[in-house]
Scaffold this active site. Structure first.
Site, short mmCIF file in Angstrom:
data_model
loop_
_atom_site.label_atom_id
_atom_site.label_comp_id
_atom_site.label_asym_id
_atom_site.label_seq_id
_atom_site.Cartn_x
_atom_site.Cartn_y
_atom_site.Cartn_z
CB SER A 132 -1.02 0.01 1.25
OG SER A 132 -1.53 1.31 1.38
CE1 TYR A 145 -4.00 -2.18 5.22
CE2 TYR A 145 -3.61 0.24 4.46
CZ TYR A 145 -3.74 -1.22 4.45
OH TYR A 145 -3.76 -1.58 2.96
#
Ligand SMILES: NC(=O)c1ccc[n+]([C@@H]2O[C@H](COP(=O)([O-])OP(=O)(O)OC[C@H]3O[C@@H](n4cnc5c(N)ncnc54)[C@H](OP(=O)(O)O)[C@@H]3O)[C@@H](O)[C@H]2O)c1
Length: 252
Positions: A132, A145
């Site tokens: 990501s 995350y």
């Protein structure tokens, strides 16, 4: 015929990647629910679905052995399963942190390690890790995350160097926000998705960029362009970027 395996195969991005693969590619779809996978891929020929508990090292080990016993080899392995939870750092329990690392990071490392070893022996293969932009740029309410994805990118960058002599490629795909069910869990209020509206990628676009690099020696794919540029700026000027992240681009 290429054999392409993908985890989290009933997710939004995975379904779009599989949809864009040529029909002659054989797809190994791995996910939490065989029933859900079969529903997703009922009409695709050349597809085999496997249910897997990604939190279990033993289950992953046994799955890799089973896949090689049944299919002989794997050309491309896409570590796609993952989830986010955009909470303040002190709202997480240890169990929640461990679970996110189990899925996003440790399962990716275990598959990469086991499949990477077999690809190295075969002298060919491609590991594609869906990380990501959050693994390149940290932002508020993304502590856990981001940490899971920074770890995936760090691991993948080292793996690429170790496998460089074996004709096994390692790519990280680092997208910004994608319009998938990811946000049902990451941000149930929907506020974040609304505030980053202009940056939101469609899964078709991320899948197109992913499918295009399969079998190619590509280091990373960072998208959208604005966030890829922001990453370069962040690397050069981390203090200024932190200031902007707090004062201007604080979307969560
Ligand atoms: N959407 C975004 O904004 C975005 C941005 C950057 C990166 N990513 C990354 O892209 C990948 C795909 O995400 P997506 O956008 O397609 O989201 P998604 O539609 O929610 O799909 C993710 C899939 O990962 C698997 N998964 C999620 N939580 C899991 C858990 N606790 N245990 C086991 N498997 C789990 C599930 O697959 P099964 O249901 O088949 O088990 C799920 O369908 C993820 O790694 C995500 O971190 C997403």
């Amino acid at each position: 015929m290429r054999i392409i395996a993908i985890t989290g195969a009933s997710g939004g991005l995975a379904q779009e990647i599989v949809k864009q693969l040529p029909a002659e590619d054989f797809v190994i779809a791995l996910g939490r629910s065989a029933e859900k996978l079969k529903k997703c891929y009922a009409s695709r020929p050349n597809t085999a679905c496997y249910e897997l508990d990604m939190t279990s090292d033993l289950a992953i080990f046994e799955m890799v052995e089973k896949l090689y016993a049944e299919h002989g080899h794997i050309d491309v392995f896409i570590n796609n399963a993952g989830y986010g939870d955009f909470s303040e750092f002190d709202a997480y329990t240890t169990a929640q942190i461990r679970d996110m690392f189990d899925i996003n990071t440790f399962a990716t490392m275990t598959f990469s390690r086991l499949v990477g070893h077999k690809m190295k022996e075969a002298g060919h293969g491609h590991i594609v890790n869906i990380a990501s932009i959050a693994g390149l740029i940290a932002s508020a309410k993304s502590s856990v995350y981001s940490a899971t994805k920074f770890a995936v990118i760090g691991f993948s960058n080292a793996l690429r160097l170790e496998l460089a002599g074996s004709k096994v490629y390692v790519t990280t795909i680092n997208p910004g926000p994608i319009a998938t069910t990811f946000f049902d869990k990451a941000d149930p209020s929907g506020e974040y998705l609304k505030s980053v509206g202009r940056f939101v990628l469609q899964p078709e676009e991320v899948a197109r960029r992913t499918v295009a690099i399969l079998g190619k020696n590509k280091r990373e794919v960072n998208m959208p362009l604005s966030m890829a540029a922001a990453h370069k700026f962040y690397t050069l000027f981390p203090k200024i970027t932190d200031f902007l992240a707090r004062r201007v681009f604080n979307y969560k």
